[in-house]
Design a protein around this motif. Structure first.
Motif, PDB file in Angstrom:
ATOM      1  N   LYS A 299       0.841  -1.030   0.122  1.00  0.00           N
ATOM      2  CA  LYS A 299      -0.057   0.036  -0.029  1.00  0.00           C
ATOM      3  C   LYS A 299       0.869   1.396   0.043  1.00  0.00           C
ATOM      4  CE  LYS A 299      -4.389  -1.632   2.083  1.00  0.00           C
ATOM      5  NZ  LYS A 299      -5.251  -1.453   3.085  1.00  0.00           N
ATOM      6  N   GLU A 300       1.998   1.312   0.575  1.00  0.00           N
ATOM      7  CA  GLU A 300       2.788   2.365   0.809  1.00  0.00           C
ATOM      8  C   GLU A 300       4.008   2.295  -0.205  1.00  0.00           C
ATOM      9  OE1 GLU A 300       3.860   2.959   4.783  1.00  0.00           O
ATOM     10  OE2 GLU A 300       2.042   3.299   5.356  1.00  0.00           O
ATOM     11  N   GLY A 301       4.170   1.281  -1.070  1.00  0.00           N
ATOM     12  CA  GLY A 301       5.296   0.803  -1.897  1.00  0.00           C
ATOM     13  C   GLY A 301       4.853   1.665  -3.295  1.00  0.00           C
TER      14      GLY A 301
ATOM     15  N   LEU B  84       6.321   4.279 -10.265  1.00  0.00           N
ATOM     16  CA  LEU B  84       5.802   5.528  -9.793  1.00  0.00           C
ATOM     17  C   LEU B  84       5.645   5.534  -8.360  1.00  0.00           C
ATOM     18  CD1 LEU B  84       2.759   6.667 -12.183  1.00  0.00           C
ATOM     19  CD2 LEU B  84       5.033   7.983 -11.608  1.00  0.00           C
ATOM     20  N   ASP B  85       6.346   6.271  -7.455  1.00  0.00           N
ATOM     21  CA  ASP B  85       6.281   6.405  -6.205  1.00  0.00           C
ATOM     22  C   ASP B  85       5.269   7.666  -5.525  1.00  0.00           C
ATOM     23  OD1 ASP B  85       6.577   5.953  -3.418  1.00  0.00           O
ATOM     24  OD2 ASP B  85       8.732   6.255  -3.459  1.00  0.00           O
ATOM     25  N   PHE B  86       4.122   7.366  -5.253  1.00  0.00           N
ATOM     26  CA  PHE B  86       3.058   8.622  -5.000  1.00  0.00           C
ATOM     27  C   PHE B  86       3.452   8.996  -3.603  1.00  0.00           C
ATOM     28  CE2 PHE B  86       1.015   6.081  -8.278  1.00  0.00           C
ATOM     29  CZ  PHE B  86       0.712   7.163  -9.069  1.00  0.00           C
ATOM     30  N   ARG B  87       3.564  10.394  -3.649  1.00  0.00           N
ATOM     31  CA  ARG B  87       3.871  10.866  -2.212  1.00  0.00           C
ATOM     32  C   ARG B  87       2.840  12.235  -2.141  1.00  0.00           C
ATOM     33  NH1 ARG B  87      10.451  11.365  -3.360  1.00  0.00           N
ATOM     34  NH2 ARG B  87      10.783   8.771  -3.707  1.00  0.00           N
ATOM     35  N   GLY B  88       1.615  11.671  -1.647  1.00  0.00           N
ATOM     36  CA  GLY B  88       0.652  12.848  -1.611  1.00  0.00           C
ATOM     37  C   GLY B  88       0.242  13.408  -3.007  1.00  0.00           C
TER      38      GLY B  88
ATOM     39  N   SER C 290       2.300  14.541  -5.153  1.00  0.00           N
ATOM     40  CA  SER C 290       3.223  14.215  -6.107  1.00  0.00           C
ATOM     41  C   SER C 290       3.571  12.983  -6.243  1.00  0.00           C
ATOM     42  CB  SER C 290       4.469  15.313  -5.733  1.00  0.00           C
ATOM     43  OG  SER C 290       5.155  14.736  -4.483  1.00  0.00           O
ATOM     44  N   ALA C 291       4.429  12.779  -7.214  1.00  0.00           N
ATOM     45  CA  ALA C 291       4.792  11.187  -7.677  1.00  0.00           C
ATOM     46  C   ALA C 291       6.161  11.488  -8.185  1.00  0.00           C
ATOM     47  CB  ALA C 291       4.004  10.690  -8.461  1.00  0.00           C
ATOM     48  N   TYR C 292       7.058  10.383  -7.952  1.00  0.00           N
ATOM     49  CA  TYR C 292       8.222  10.145  -8.197  1.00  0.00           C
ATOM     50  C   TYR C 292       8.480   8.996  -9.273  1.00  0.00           C
ATOM     51  CZ  TYR C 292      13.601   9.767  -8.168  1.00  0.00           C
ATOM     52  OH  TYR C 292      14.751   9.388  -8.496  1.00  0.00           O
ATOM     53  N   LEU C 293       9.061   9.399 -10.347  1.00  0.00           N
ATOM     54  CA  LEU C 293       9.087   8.526 -11.669  1.00  0.00           C
ATOM     55  C   LEU C 293      10.604   8.014 -11.475  1.00  0.00           C
ATOM     56  CD1 LEU C 293       8.048   7.115 -14.512  1.00  0.00           C
ATOM     57  CD2 LEU C 293       8.740   9.493 -15.561  1.00  0.00           C
TER      58      LEU C 293
ATOM     59  N   GLU D 181      -7.049  14.293 -10.496  1.00  0.00           N
ATOM     60  CA  GLU D 181      -6.896  15.743 -10.204  1.00  0.00           C
ATOM     61  C   GLU D 181      -6.042  16.149  -8.785  1.00  0.00           C
ATOM     62  OE1 GLU D 181     -10.807  13.993  -8.442  1.00  0.00           O
ATOM     63  OE2 GLU D 181      -9.892  14.242 -10.381  1.00  0.00           O
ATOM     64  N   LYS D 182      -6.009  15.214  -8.086  1.00  0.00           N
ATOM     65  CA  LYS D 182      -4.960  15.539  -6.795  1.00  0.00           C
ATOM     66  C   LYS D 182      -3.531  15.316  -7.221  1.00  0.00           C
ATOM     67  CE  LYS D 182      -8.647  13.892  -3.441  1.00  0.00           C
ATOM     68  NZ  LYS D 182      -8.792  12.936  -2.423  1.00  0.00           N
ATOM     69  N   LEU D 183      -3.238  14.635  -8.025  1.00  0.00           N
ATOM     70  CA  LEU D 183      -1.746  14.802  -8.714  1.00  0.00           C
ATOM     71  C   LEU D 183      -1.271  15.946  -8.992  1.00  0.00           C
ATOM     72  CD1 LEU D 183       0.575  12.817  -8.520  1.00  0.00           C
ATOM     73  CD2 LEU D 183       0.208  12.235 -10.644  1.00  0.00           C
ATOM     74  N   LYS D 184      -0.244  16.818  -8.567  1.00  0.00           N
ATOM     75  CA  LYS D 184       0.044  18.197  -8.889  1.00  0.00           C
ATOM     76  C   LYS D 184       1.275  17.954  -9.965  1.00  0.00           C
ATOM     77  CE  LYS D 184      -3.766  19.842  -7.084  1.00  0.00           C
ATOM     78  NZ  LYS D 184      -4.614  20.325  -7.934  1.00  0.00           N
ATOM     79  N   LYS D 185       2.114  17.029  -9.510  1.00  0.00           N
ATOM     80  CA  LYS D 185       3.473  17.087 -10.026  1.00  0.00           C
ATOM     81  C   LYS D 185       4.138  15.774 -10.080  1.00  0.00           C
ATOM     82  CE  LYS D 185       6.272  18.477  -6.095  1.00  0.00           C
ATOM     83  NZ  LYS D 185       7.057  19.756  -5.485  1.00  0.00           N
ATOM     84  N   ILE D 186       4.993  15.503 -11.011  1.00  0.00           N
ATOM     85  CA  ILE D 186       5.849  14.403 -11.214  1.00  0.00           C
ATOM     86  C   ILE D 186       7.069  14.874 -11.451  1.00  0.00           C
ATOM     87  CG2 ILE D 186       6.296  12.321 -12.537  1.00  0.00           C
ATOM     88  CD1 ILE D 186       3.586  12.057 -13.360  1.00  0.00           C
ATOM     89  N   SER D 187       8.251  14.176 -10.568  1.00  0.00           N
ATOM     90  CA  SER D 187       9.558  14.470 -10.670  1.00  0.00           C
ATOM     91  C   SER D 187      10.352  13.140 -11.106  1.00  0.00           C
ATOM     92  CB  SER D 187      10.187  15.018  -9.279  1.00  0.00           C
ATOM     93  OG  SER D 187       9.916  13.925  -8.131  1.00  0.00           O
TER      94      SER D 187
END
Length: 255
Positions: free
Chosen positions: A157-159, A177-181, A183-186, A219-225
């Motif tokens: 769930k948190e991975g 994709l690592d979702f963090r609130g 944002s997400a890290y690709l 719509e809650k995802l604001k950015k991807i890094s």
């Protein structure tokens, strides 16, 4: 002056390291932090109760020692860093010392140049906001859009989530994709070797970004890094085309 070598800094020493780190980050306008994981070795230079300079290092999987060092801005150019470095070199044999550096920190760059350390490579942090993608993102690749799909699976769930791209049920590529609130890290974006240079990279990235930023419930995802090597020119070009912008660069020097 007192020099301390430790693998288990005390609570007071950890507090001193954080104060030194924050003083330098504020002065130099940088974001690097001391590695504090298990296995790190710390070299601390004190003048009575004041931590003037510190070096943290760990032995990495490449067989190098990765190092981070800070000296109080008011105490620089007095040889304190060299004292710590010479102490470290007594136990590193012929292993390379690797220093991640933000090029905006002129004092650090000048010190490494004076040591004749060699620039190894650069890493870039890049970021794309949902609004930027909608304005300037990749153009939809019609050549593959009809047949290209992807699945997203999360084991924990948190991975991170594993995204697999498919065309006609055959794997094309994958990423994580690592979702963090909001944002997400690709990371780990890869196209099958036999299918590279055919436009699949553009198509897969477009599908991923479109899904993340425009599909219902996204719509809650604001950015991807993401992080990419400066030597990987095709990947840099692909991410720039998608609208990603460099937000931070790290240069790795070898001594």
């Amino acid at each position: 002056m007192i020099m301390i070598r430790t693998k288990t800094p005390s609570k007071t020493q950890i507090s001193d390291l954080h104060r030194l780190q924050e003083a330098c980050r504020k002065h130099d306008h940088i974001s690097l932090t001391f590695p504090m994981d298990e296995g790190c070795i710390f070299y601390l230079l004190y003048d009575e109760d004041s931590l003037l300079s510190a070096l943290s290092t760990f032995f990495n999987e490449n067989g190098d020692y990765e190092c981070c060092a800070y000296t109080l801005p008011s105490n620089r150019q007095q040889g304190y860093f060299m004292m710590l470095l010479e102490e470290l070199m007594k136990e590193t044999d012929d292993s390379d010392l690797v220093f991640p550096v933000e090029e905006t920190c002129e004092d650090t760059v000048q010190t490494l140049n004076a040591l004749e350390a060699s620039l190894w490579y650069q890493e870039h942090m890049m970021e794309l906001s949902s609004s930027a993608f909608l304005k300037t993102g990749l153009v939809k690749n019609n050549l593959f859009s009809a047949s290209l799909t992807f699945s997203m699976v999360t084991d924990d769930k948190e991975g991170p989530s594993l995204c697999t791209f498919l065309t006609k049920d055959s794997p094309v590529g994958s990423c994580y994709l690592d979702f963090r609130g909001q944002s997400a890290y690709l990371y780990g974006f890869e196209i099958a070797e036999s299918l590279r240079n055919q436009g699949f990279g553009n198509a897969c990235l477009y599908l991923l970004l479109e899904t993340c930023f425009t599909r219902p419930g996204s719509e809650k995802l604001k950015k991807i890094s993401l992080q990419v090597s400066g030597q990987n020119l095709p990947a840099m070009a692909l991410y720039r085309k998608a609208g990603f912008q460099i937000t931070e660069s790290l240069s790795y020097y070898i001594y």
